[in-house]
Design a protein around this motif. Structure first.
Motif, short mmCIF file in Angstrom:
data_model
loop_
_atom_site.label_atom_id
_atom_site.label_comp_id
_atom_site.label_asym_id
_atom_site.label_seq_id
_atom_site.Cartn_x
_atom_site.Cartn_y
_atom_site.Cartn_z
N TRP A 178 -36.84 39.55 -14.50
CA TRP A 178 -35.60 39.63 -15.28
C TRP A 178 -34.57 38.64 -14.76
O TRP A 178 -33.84 38.04 -15.54
N ALA A 179 -34.50 38.46 -13.45
CA ALA A 179 -33.49 37.57 -12.88
C ALA A 179 -33.67 36.14 -13.36
O ALA A 179 -32.69 35.41 -13.55
N ALA A 180 -34.88 35.73 -13.57
CA ALA A 180 -35.14 34.36 -14.04
C ALA A 180 -34.61 34.14 -15.45
O ALA A 180 -34.34 33.01 -15.85
N ASN A 181 -34.43 35.23 -16.19
CA ASN A 181 -33.92 35.14 -17.56
C ASN A 181 -32.41 35.32 -17.65
O ASN A 181 -31.85 35.31 -18.74
N ALA A 182 -31.75 35.51 -16.53
CA ALA A 182 -30.31 35.73 -16.51
C ALA A 182 -29.55 34.44 -16.77
O ALA A 182 -29.97 33.36 -16.36
N VAL A 183 -28.43 34.55 -17.45
CA VAL A 183 -27.57 33.39 -17.70
C VAL A 183 -27.16 32.74 -16.39
O VAL A 183 -27.16 31.51 -16.27
N CYS A 184 -26.86 33.54 -15.38
CA CYS A 184 -26.39 33.00 -14.11
C CYS A 184 -27.48 32.26 -13.34
O CYS A 184 -27.20 31.55 -12.38
N ARG A 243 -29.57 30.09 -14.82
CA ARG A 243 -29.91 28.87 -15.56
C ARG A 243 -28.79 27.84 -15.47
O ARG A 243 -27.63 28.19 -15.38
N PRO A 244 -29.16 26.56 -15.52
CA PRO A 244 -28.14 25.51 -15.55
C PRO A 244 -27.26 25.67 -16.80
O PRO A 244 -27.77 26.12 -17.82
N PRO A 245 -26.03 25.38 -16.74
CA PRO A 245 -25.29 24.81 -15.63
C PRO A 245 -24.66 25.86 -14.71
O PRO A 245 -23.86 25.52 -13.85
N TYR A 246 -25.03 27.12 -14.89
CA TYR A 246 -24.36 28.20 -14.17
C TYR A 246 -25.03 28.62 -12.87
O TYR A 246 -24.40 29.26 -12.03
N ALA A 247 -26.28 28.27 -12.67
CA ALA A 247 -26.99 28.66 -11.46
C ALA A 247 -26.30 28.07 -10.24
O ALA A 247 -26.02 26.88 -10.19
#
Length: 98
Positions: free
Chosen positions: A14-20, A22-26
């Motif tokens: 689930w964490a891999a699918n989080a907005v946070c 993914r770029p540009p927010y990671a």
């Protein structure tokens, strides 16, 4: 003998699918905007609230922060500020006691 497929979502899934995540927010400081940075904090909250995995994040955050004081909670997580998450935990505790 056959087994039912594993339907539990694992953290990494689930964490891999989080907005946070993914770029540009990671890795962005956006999630840790101070109260004085109202625009960034609001953006982080709104991004979280639109995240496809907010329910899994909310459950994981509640479990991770259980019993922690307000000063030991940081950043916007699950669409909530540290104070909102702390108050939500207090409310859950009060409901469990009644």
């Amino acid at each position: 003998m056959t087994h039912a497929p594993d339907t539990l979502v694992r953290l990494a899934e689930w964490a891999a699918n989080a907005v946070c995540a993914r770029p540009p927010y990671a890795g962005s400081d956006l999630w840790y905007a101070d109260q004085g940075e109202a625009a960034n904090r609001l953006l982080a909250i709104n991004l979280c609230r639109a995240c496809p995995v907010i329910d899994a994040c909310r459950a994981a955050t509640a479990k991770e922060e259980a019993g922690k004081s307000l000063k030991h909670r940081h950043g916007v997580r699950a669409g909530m500020t540290p104070r909102q998450r702390w108050l939500a935990e207090l409310q859950r505790q009060q409901l469990a006691q009644s």
